[in-house]
Structure formats: structure tokens, C-alpha cells
Scaffold this active site. Structure first.
Site, PDB file in Angstrom:
ATOM      1  N   GLY A   1      47.237  43.022  33.530  1.00 35.70           N
ATOM      2  CA  GLY A   1      45.251  43.538  33.081  1.00 35.70           C
ATOM      3  C   GLY A   1      45.669  44.076  32.246  1.00 35.70           C
TER       4      GLY A   1
ATOM      5  N   ASP B   1      51.021  37.093  26.489  1.00 33.85           N
ATOM      6  CA  ASP B   1      50.678  36.851  27.591  1.00 33.85           C
ATOM      7  C   ASP B   1      49.458  37.329  27.086  1.00 33.85           C
ATOM      8  OD1 ASP B   1      52.501  36.274  29.411  1.00 33.85           O
ATOM      9  OD2 ASP B   1      51.654  38.217  30.887  1.00 33.85           O
TER      10      ASP B   1
ATOM     11  N   LYS C   1      44.957  37.242  36.241  1.00 30.51           N
ATOM     12  CA  LYS C   1      45.418  35.926  35.639  1.00 30.51           C
ATOM     13  C   LYS C   1      46.493  36.160  37.180  1.00 30.51           C
ATOM     14  CE  LYS C   1      49.738  36.839  34.076  1.00 30.51           C
ATOM     15  NZ  LYS C   1      51.027  37.412  34.845  1.00 30.51           N
TER      16      LYS C   1
END
Length: 290
Positions: A109, A144, A19
Site C-alpha cells: 500500500g 517495491d 499487489k
């Protein structure tokens, strides 16, 4: 699992996409030490790959282990075990990780890997949990994780967990890793970090467009990590450039793939770098739909 549920599959190979934070404002600091944020998340067609194989003995085994991260502390293993505990599932999985995204790079990640495990094992084990529940489980692993679980570009507030789907422009990007790992806690502890940017509405952020977006962490990361500052300066002379998350990765938006290729050729091994296309729908969800 009850006998009425559909038979689960035995193996899955799934992406765990990167992202970008297309913008990141820090609007305050909470009593518990966490920071209030406003950000725009977007996915890339580049990331890690996970190979999931069902086990009948309940064991969760990850290979290869990530250097510096003990097996049982890896978000991948923690996500799998949390899903087991939540569902009461007695089967397990072998998980093989093809790691492409750098540690401490600001590309999400580890969070993306955890989300891929939650959605992938939900399918592999035939659990049928809702996206809402999987996102809730993901939030306990990291702020996230929910955006990767939900799988759509999003405007995020709170600590990044309050998500509103958005459709952003989808340029090509060149992403550069300056060869160091940024410690997110050090950035958020820094006394010079901007912490009181006035909140804006999602509509205002989207109306302003990419030319108005910035990352409040960038100045602090520049001062703490000179290699990031050097890479930012070099890339910004060639294309609009920004830090993602707390870094260390930076990204430049370019007009098309040919321009991305030209910029990569100019980098020519100076740093680790790759090109990627911006996406509003996660490739993980596309893969699961297939």
C-alpha cells in the site's frame, strides 16, 4: 518548467492498486543486510485512491494523516518532495488519501501510494519525466515502488528492483487480513527464516505455474504471528492459499467471482476480507492513459 511544455492539469484522481507476491523465494543475504529475492508481482483491481490538486505555493499537504505515521515521514509526502527536488519544480500539491489497504499487510500500500504520487504529480506538474527516471526515484523510497511505477506484472530479482515484465494467469482472489500488523524487519531478522533457496530461472518459475509457487517467509510468519497461522489454516482448507510478502495478508485463488463471493460469505466478519481480480496491467496506468 519551460513555457514550451504542455499546460498541466489542475486535479487528478488516481488509483493506488494492491499487489500480491504470487511466489517469493529468498536466495541469499547481502553484506549490507538486505536479502536477495526472486518474486512474481501481480496487481489487483482493489487499493487506495489519491486525489491530487495542484498548488502554486510549493507546499505539499497530505490529508488525512495516517495514524502512527508523521506527516513528513509518509512515503506519499517523501515521494512528492523527492520529485520536486529532482525536477526543480516550484509548485506543490494537496493530496487527499482514501486508505483501503491495511498497514503492514504485505499488499504494497505505501509503495503503491508513492508510485501513484510520482506518476500523478509528473502529469499534474507537466514534468514529462521518463518511467525509467521515475522508477529510479521510487527505488530510493522503497524496493517495491518501481514495479508500481512501471505498471506491469513482473518477475523481480535483487531486492525486488530488477524487473522483467510477465503475463500471469488472472484469477479472482479472496484476500484476508488477520487483524494484526506484521513487522517486516522482525521477519527478516528471524534466525529460522529460510535464506538460501537455490535461485531458479524465470522460465522455470513460470513453467511450474501457481501450483508450484510458495513464499519462503510463510513458515517464519506462522511461528511469529499465530493469528496469521490460524487464518492460513482456515483458508487453505477451502482454496489454494499463500502469504503475500511478509504478510499479514493472505490470499486464496478461486475459479471465478461467484466462488469469491461464496468464500467471503463464509468468512462472514471473522476477519477483514475482500475479493479482487488479478491484473497484469496496473489500473494506475489505465487511468493515466485516459
Amino acid at each position: 518548467m519551460s513555457d514550451a511544455q504542455p499546460a498541466p492539469c489542475r486535479r487528478l484522481t488516481l488509483p493506488a492498486p494492491a499487489k500480491l507476491n504470487r511466489m517469493l523465494h529468498i536466495t541469499g543475504r547481502r553484506a549490507d543486510g538486505y536479502h536477495e529475492l526472486q518474486t512474481l508481482f501481480q496487481f489487483l483491481d482493489h487499493g487506495d485512491t489519491l486525489h491530487l490538486t495542484r498548488r502554486e505555493d510549493g507546499e505539499i499537504r497530505l490529508t488525512p494523516e495516517v495514524p502512527g505515521v508523521p506527516h513528513d515521514q509518509n512515503l506519499i509526502v517523501r515521494a512528492a518532495r523527492r520529485l520536486q527536488a529532482e525536477s526543480g519544480c516550484r509548485v506543490g500539491a494537496d493530496i487527499r488519501l482514501e486508505k483501503r489497504l491495511p498497514m503492514g499487510g504485505g499488499l504494497g500500500g505505501g509503495s503503491s501510494d508513492a508510485a501513484t504520487v510520482l506518476l500523478g504529480l509528473d502529469a499534474l506538474w507537466g514534468l514529462g519525466l521518463s518511467l525509467d527516471r521515475l522508477a529510479e526515484l521510487g527505488l530510493a523510497l522503497g524496493a517495491d515502488v518501481p514495479v508500481f511505477v512501471r505498471g506491469h506484472a513482473a518477475w523481480a530479482e535483487g531486492i525486488g528492483e530488477r524487473l522483467t515484465p510477465v503475463d500471469l494467469d488472472t484469477p479472482w482472489f479472496v484476500v484476508v487480513h488477520p487483524g494484526i500488523e506484521v513487522a517486516t524487519p522482525a521477519v527478516f531478522r528471524a534466525p529460522e527464516l529460510t535464506r538460501h533457496t537455490p535461485p531458479i530461472t524465470m522460465a522455470r518459475a513460470l513453467q511450474g505455474g501457481a501450483s508450484s509457487w510458495r513464499n519462503d517467509c510463510e513458515a517464519t510468519v506462522r511461528s511469529l504471528y499465530p493469528p496469521v497461522a490460524a487464518a492460513l489454516d482456515w483458508l487453505a482448507r477451502r482454496a489454494p492459499t499463500m502469504l503475500t510478502g511478509t504478510g499479514a495478508c493472505i490470499f486464496a485463488s478461486v475459479a471465478d467471482e461467484k466462488q469469491a463471493d461464496r468464500l467471503l460469505a463464509e468468512i462472514d466478519g471473522r476477519w477483514q476480507a475482500f475479493k479482487a481480480h488479478g491484473l497484469n496491467r496496473s489500473p494506475l496506468h489505465d487511468a493515466l492513459d485516459r
